[in-house]
Design an enzyme around this catalytic site. Structure first.
Site, mmCIF file in Angstrom:
data_model
loop_
_atom_site.group_PDB
_atom_site.id
_atom_site.type_symbol
_atom_site.label_atom_id
_atom_site.label_comp_id
_atom_site.label_asym_id
_atom_site.label_seq_id
_atom_site.Cartn_x
_atom_site.Cartn_y
_atom_site.Cartn_z
ATOM 1 C CE1 TYR A 161 24.901 21.068 105.922
ATOM 2 C CE2 TYR A 161 24.818 23.433 105.533
ATOM 3 C CZ TYR A 161 24.627 22.353 106.368
ATOM 4 O OH TYR A 161 24.148 22.550 107.650
HETATM 5 P P1 NAD Z 1 28.358 17.744 114.079
HETATM 6 O O1 NAD Z 1 29.069 17.131 112.915
HETATM 7 O O2 NAD Z 1 29.188 18.151 115.242
HETATM 8 O O3 NAD Z 1 27.216 16.748 114.585
HETATM 9 C C1 NAD Z 1 26.459 15.937 113.709
HETATM 10 C C2 NAD Z 1 26.465 14.505 114.252
HETATM 11 O O4 NAD Z 1 25.610 13.704 113.421
HETATM 12 C C3 NAD Z 1 27.864 13.854 114.234
HETATM 13 O O5 NAD Z 1 28.235 13.438 115.534
HETATM 14 C C4 NAD Z 1 27.702 12.685 113.287
HETATM 15 O O6 NAD Z 1 28.439 11.523 113.651
HETATM 16 C C5 NAD Z 1 26.194 12.411 113.345
HETATM 17 N N1 NAD Z 1 25.700 11.716 112.151
HETATM 18 C C6 NAD Z 1 25.854 12.089 110.855
HETATM 19 N N2 NAD Z 1 25.287 11.195 110.045
HETATM 20 C C7 NAD Z 1 24.758 10.220 110.840
HETATM 21 C C8 NAD Z 1 24.058 9.006 110.578
HETATM 22 N N3 NAD Z 1 23.800 8.618 109.342
HETATM 23 N N4 NAD Z 1 23.676 8.255 111.629
HETATM 24 C C9 NAD Z 1 23.963 8.634 112.898
HETATM 25 N N5 NAD Z 1 24.642 9.749 113.212
HETATM 26 C C10 NAD Z 1 25.031 10.549 112.189
HETATM 27 O O7 NAD Z 1 27.525 18.989 113.507
HETATM 28 P P2 NAD Z 1 26.800 20.177 114.262
HETATM 29 O O8 NAD Z 1 27.528 21.426 113.953
HETATM 30 O O9 NAD Z 1 26.523 19.796 115.676
HETATM 31 O O10 NAD Z 1 25.407 20.239 113.447
HETATM 32 C C11 NAD Z 1 24.266 19.514 113.888
HETATM 33 C C12 NAD Z 1 23.128 19.733 112.909
HETATM 34 O O11 NAD Z 1 22.813 21.116 112.823
HETATM 35 C C13 NAD Z 1 23.427 19.287 111.471
HETATM 36 O O12 NAD Z 1 22.252 18.727 110.938
HETATM 37 C C14 NAD Z 1 23.773 20.588 110.758
HETATM 38 O O13 NAD Z 1 23.487 20.513 109.373
HETATM 39 C C15 NAD Z 1 22.862 21.564 111.471
HETATM 40 N N6 NAD Z 1 23.351 22.946 111.460
HETATM 41 C C16 NAD Z 1 24.514 23.270 112.098
HETATM 42 C C17 NAD Z 1 24.936 24.604 112.115
HETATM 43 C C18 NAD Z 1 26.196 25.024 112.809
HETATM 44 O O14 NAD Z 1 26.520 26.222 112.739
HETATM 45 N N7 NAD Z 1 26.910 24.149 113.488
HETATM 46 C C19 NAD Z 1 24.164 25.581 111.481
HETATM 47 C C20 NAD Z 1 23.007 25.194 110.804
HETATM 48 C C21 NAD Z 1 22.590 23.874 110.829
HETATM 49 C C1 UGA Z 2 27.984 27.224 109.202
HETATM 50 C C2 UGA Z 2 28.044 25.693 109.379
HETATM 51 O O1 UGA Z 2 29.354 25.204 109.085
HETATM 52 C C3 UGA Z 2 27.041 25.004 108.478
HETATM 53 O O2 UGA Z 2 27.008 23.619 108.811
HETATM 54 C C4 UGA Z 2 25.692 25.628 108.731
HETATM 55 O O3 UGA Z 2 24.686 25.031 108.026
HETATM 56 C C5 UGA Z 2 25.732 27.120 108.451
HETATM 57 O O4 UGA Z 2 26.671 27.700 109.352
HETATM 58 C C6 UGA Z 2 24.397 27.784 108.680
HETATM 59 O O5 UGA Z 2 24.339 28.864 109.260
HETATM 60 O O6 UGA Z 2 23.399 27.241 108.243
HETATM 61 P P1 UGA Z 2 29.248 28.939 107.689
HETATM 62 O O7 UGA Z 2 28.432 30.138 107.978
HETATM 63 O O8 UGA Z 2 29.896 28.830 106.357
HETATM 64 O O9 UGA Z 2 28.433 27.585 107.885
HETATM 65 O O10 UGA Z 2 30.277 28.874 108.904
HETATM 66 P P2 UGA Z 2 31.852 28.652 108.953
HETATM 67 O O11 UGA Z 2 32.205 27.346 108.360
HETATM 68 O O12 UGA Z 2 32.270 28.921 110.337
HETATM 69 O O13 UGA Z 2 32.381 29.827 107.978
HETATM 70 C C7 UGA Z 2 32.062 31.194 108.256
HETATM 71 C C8 UGA Z 2 32.859 32.071 107.321
HETATM 72 O O14 UGA Z 2 34.264 31.957 107.642
HETATM 73 C C9 UGA Z 2 32.741 31.695 105.842
HETATM 74 O O15 UGA Z 2 32.694 32.886 105.080
HETATM 75 C C10 UGA Z 2 34.039 30.947 105.534
HETATM 76 O O16 UGA Z 2 34.465 31.047 104.200
HETATM 77 C C11 UGA Z 2 35.011 31.641 106.478
HETATM 78 N N1 UGA Z 2 36.146 30.781 106.915
HETATM 79 C C12 UGA Z 2 35.911 29.564 107.465
HETATM 80 C C13 UGA Z 2 37.452 31.260 106.750
HETATM 81 O O17 UGA Z 2 37.675 32.371 106.244
HETATM 82 N N2 UGA Z 2 38.480 30.463 107.165
HETATM 83 C C14 UGA Z 2 38.287 29.223 107.730
HETATM 84 O O18 UGA Z 2 39.272 28.549 108.092
HETATM 85 C C15 UGA Z 2 36.962 28.767 107.892
#
Ligand code: NAD
Ligand code: UGA
Length: 332
Positions: A161
């Site tokens: 990822y």
């Molecule tokens: P999410 O899965 O809730 O939202 C992503 C959306 O993108 C989904 O609704 C999905 O249907 C859409 N999508 C994916 N591929 C597509 C495509 N080919 N065409 C059109 N739509 C498409 O995820 P999120 O947590 O809201 O994350 C949003 C963005 O932020 C992502 O790029 C993710 O990598 C990034 N990000 C998220 C986190 C986090 O903590 N949530 C942290 C770092 C980065």
């Molecule tokens: C999150 C998002 O899921 C990614 O898409 C994003 O890119 C990333 O943040 C980011 O900061 O860039 P992560 O920090 O792994 O990734 O967040 P979680 O999926 O919430 O996991 C956080 C921690 O909880 C990890 O150590 C994971 O192993 C742990 N975890 C998660 C558990 O112990 N149990 C669970 O059921 C889920």
């Protein structure tokens, strides 16, 4: 205005495109922009008419004249017409999540995070979109020695990822170097939490386990630390990245909380008055022990800093989990 909502730090744009608008972060961003008077074209391949998560995420935008939803896959759809007259593209569409990226789904990660982004960049260049804000990730830093990560640090992605997110942001920055490309801001979000967080994420699962009295699976010993970032802070930084003049390059968006998973569990216990039952499981591949953002560049370039601490953010997240469900059948 609810307690945690922040107004944009600069004037709101007139018209923008938000990709991934049916997702967790994208739907919050679209809401905030529409509230500020911006016309938002939301693009997502999840159809709110058939996908319950998309319907729930978009429910608050139903009936808002400023929001127009387009159900389309960025890998195949005609993107140019969607971008006409847009002052900025907020490109949040993508496949998130570290753990599943080791499996057969990697092709989807590559397709949505890299190939679809390439199509958005080509279309933005053709149409002459001035600014593209892309959702990058703290995961590009990989394992750290405990010091705060700075944008100038050498990336060291530890999961498939993270490799796709690094490729995505670097592709955008390469386009920005061309005289005809859009200006690019790549925001490295640090573990975002709050209402409507994805159900695979830890904070959602911990709060849900506390509320429902169900066990929580803990990958490792719970001493992993994250710079948890509240959703309203992420939205404020993202809007600032779309409007602040001359902003460009990579910028950390971290909540400043730097707490362990056990800290989150303790807060969830105290908020609900229940003790979460923990089921310990093995550490997952690519799971880093610690993330911590250096906040300097976000403050300097965007004038942004986080406002919501972990305790207040978790309380708001938990309240949203216990609120009555919206009427999905009439969602946008
Ligand atoms: P999410 O899965 O809730 O939202 C992503 C959306 O993108 C989904 O609704 C999905 O249907 C859409 N999508 C994916 N591929 C597509 C495509 N080919 N065409 C059109 N739509 C498409 O995820 P999120 O947590 O809201 O994350 C949003 C963005 O932020 C992502 O790029 C993710 O990598 C990034 N990000 C998220 C986190 C986090 O903590 N949530 C942290 C770092 C980065
Ligand atoms: C999150 C998002 O899921 C990614 O898409 C994003 O890119 C990333 O943040 C980011 O900061 O860039 P992560 O920090 O792994 O990734 O967040 P979680 O999926 O919430 O996991 C956080 C921690 O909880 C990890 O150590 C994971 O192993 C742990 N975890 C998660 C558990 O112990 N149990 C669970 O059921 C889920």
């Amino acid at each position: 205005m609810p307690q945690h909502e922040q107004p944009p730090t600069n004037a709101a744009p007139r018209r923008v495109v938000v990709t991934g608008s049916a997702g967790f972060i994208g739907s919050h961003l679209a809401h905030a922009l529409v509230r500020a008077g911006t016309t938002v074209i939301g693009v997502d391949r999840r159809d709110p008419a058939t996908d319950p998560t998309a319907a729930a995420n978009l429910a608050g935008l139903r009936g808002r004249p400023g929001y127009h939803h387009v159900t389309a896959d960025l890998l195949h759809c005609a993107i140019d017409p969607l971008l006409i007259d847009a002052e900025a593209v907020f490109h949040l569409a993508g496949i998130p999540g570290v753990r599943p990226s080791w499996g057969p789904q990697f092709g989807d990660y590559l397709a949505s995070n890299v190939l679809a982004t390439h199509r958005v960049l080509e279309a933005s260049t053709r149409i002459g979109v001035p600014r593209l804000v892309v959702a990058s990730s703290s995961s590009v830093y990989g394992p750290t020695d405990g010091d705060a990560s700075r944008e100038t640090d050498r990336p060291n992605p530890a999961s498939p990822y993270a490799v796709t997110k690094l490729a995505e942001e670097q592709l955008c920055l390469a386009y920005a170097e061309r005289p005809v490309g859009p200006g690019v801001v790549a925001l490295r979000y640090f573990t975002v939490y709050g209402p409507r967080q994805r159900a695979d994420m830890f904070t959602h699962r911990a709060l849900y386990a506390a509320l429902a009295g169900q066990p929580l699976r803990l990958y490792g010993d719970g001493h992993q630390r994250r710079d948890f970032t509240y959703i309203d802070d992420v939205v404020a930084a993202t809007i600032a990245a779309g409007v602040v003049p001359n902003a460009h390059g990579t910028i950390n968006v971290g909540g400043g909380s730097n707490a362990s998973l056990l800290d989150v569990i303790n807060i969830a216990n105290s908020l609900t008055g229940r003790e979460i039952q923990l089921h310990q499981d093995h550490v997952r591949n690519g799971d880093v022990l610690l993330t911590r953002a250096d906040p300097g560049r976000a403050k300097e370039v965007l004038g942004w800093q986080p406002r919501v601490d972990l305790h207040n953010g978790l309380r708001a997240h938990m309240q949203a989990l216990t609120a009555p469900l919206p009427d999905y059948s009439r969602a946008a």
